[in-house]
Design an enzyme around this catalytic site. Structure first.
Site: not given
Ligand code: TYM
Length: 341
Positions: A119, A202, A205
């Site tokens: 990032k 992957k 968004k």
């Molecule tokens: P974020 O907002 O990027 O994504 C949310 C969730 O979606 C999953 N995900 C995917 N799974 C499969 N294939 C994909 N292409 C894909 N893109 C996204 C992510 O793995 C995630 O589960 N850091 C985290 C948010 C967060 C969080 C937490 C998660 C903050 N605190 C505590 C769990 C526990 C994030 O940026 O997810």
């Protein structure tokens, strides 16, 4: 010291930055909903607005996106009576515990985080301090609820390992058995949904090409068009998963099919092995539309009443704080902060 027995509790979160994709749905939301009905004391699902601002967000966009993600949670099937749904900034225990964890996590650990490197890009000197500290806030999100199970996609694995390291070091340094060692729940056929344009990346968004992803707000025609244009190779589908080796785009589409239909990649190939991509893509588009159209429709219904979404988030925040605050106070006692009031 005896091993503390922790209540089985689920926590997870998604960032309100842009549209949620099929990757978010299959890797996270669909599984949040499944876990809501399993044997857990609480299921807690957060919209992590504080994580979002580690990269610049326009305030009006952030507000809307926070409500949009909450609407997607509800539309996917989360029930505010069964699960706690709220936005992170409204429960101050997250930020407070994150500070304690900033003092537990080591610079060497943070320097290994690949997501920061991705990032921050080439200009890491100009990245925010928040982006660097991001995984410590994530550990606080989870551990301020003593969550034991965290459903996420594969890309969050390293952050969950760091969460375990932080819990372990805290427990060790203070001679307590206070924070649980969290189980990452990364399973099913779609833990890493791939880009429709490049099978080595992957689905995300933040990809500049909208054709690389399916958004939860895409209509049926757009979904069908994106699947039709998805990159593939000239060979027909194999009849076993082994035959997908070295064919990342084919693998990606089979996994999406499996995730949407709730079956394994083997099942998909049993039904479609030998098929050319033309008919397979048509079948996949049908599965995708029938799984996503009801969610998209419910999402726009929820978004017709944003005040109601805010009310649900507010109620969730109250219930979340009831669990988080005593755990934060106990942490403060362990650390040695004087309770002056
Ligand atoms: P974020 O907002 O990027 O994504 C949310 C969730 O979606 C999953 N995900 C995917 N799974 C499969 N294939 C994909 N292409 C894909 N893109 C996204 C992510 O793995 C995630 O589960 N850091 C985290 C948010 C967060 C969080 C937490 C998660 C903050 N605190 C505590 C769990 C526990 C994030 O940026 O997810």
């Amino acid at each position: 010291m005896t091993d503390a027995v922790h209540t089985r509790r689920v926590f997870s979160g998604s960032q309100p930055t842009g549209n949620l994709t099929l990757g978010n749905y299959l890797g996270a939301l669909k599984r949040y909903v499944e876990m809501q009905d399993q044997d857990f004391e609480d299921t807690i699902y957060c919209v992590v607005d504080m994580h979002a601002i580690t990269l610049w967000q326009d305030p009006a966009d952030l507000r809307r996106a926070t409500q949009d993600v909450a609407a997607a949670y509800l539309a996917a099937g989360l029930d505010p009576k069964k699960s706690i749904i709220f936005n992170q900034s409204q429960v101050s225990a997250h930020a407070n515990l994150a500070w304690v964890f900033n003092c537990v996590a080591r610079l060497g650990w943070m320097n290994r985080m690949t997501q920061f490197k991705d990032k921050a890009g080439k200009n890491a000197e100009n990245a925010s301090l928040g982006l660097y500290a991001y995984p410590a806030l994530m550990a606080a999100d989870i551990l301020t609820y003593h969550a034991t199970h965290v459903p996420v996609g594969d890309d969050q694995k390293q952050h969950l390992e760091l969460t375990r390291d932080i819990a372990q070091k805290f427990n060790h340094d203070f001679g307590v058995d206070f924070f649980p060692i969290t189980e990452p729940v990364i399973d099913g056929p779609a833990t890493r949904v791939m880009s429709l344009r490049d099978g080595s990346k992957k689905m995300s968004k933040s990809d500049p090409s909208d054709m690389s992803r399916i958004n939860l707000t895409d209509d049926a025609d757009t979904i069908a068009k994106k699947i039709k244009k998805a990159k593939t190779d000239p060979e027909p589908l194999p009849s076993e998963v082994k035959g997908l080796e070295g064919r990342p785009e084919a693998r990606g589409l089979v996994d999406i099919y499996a995730g949407l239909a709730g079956i394994t990649a083997d099942d998909v190939l049993q039904a479609h092995g030998g098929s050319q991509f033309g008919p397979f893509k048509q079948a996949l588009a049908e599965v995708a539309v029938s799984a996503l159209a009801p969610i998209t429709a419910r999402m726009s219904e929820y978004l017709g009443d944003r005040a109601e979404i805010d009310r649900i988030l507010g109620d969730g925040a109250d219930r979340a704080a009831e669990i988080a605050e005593p755990i934060l106070q106990k942490t403060y006692d362990i650390v040695g902060f004087v309770r002056s009031r």
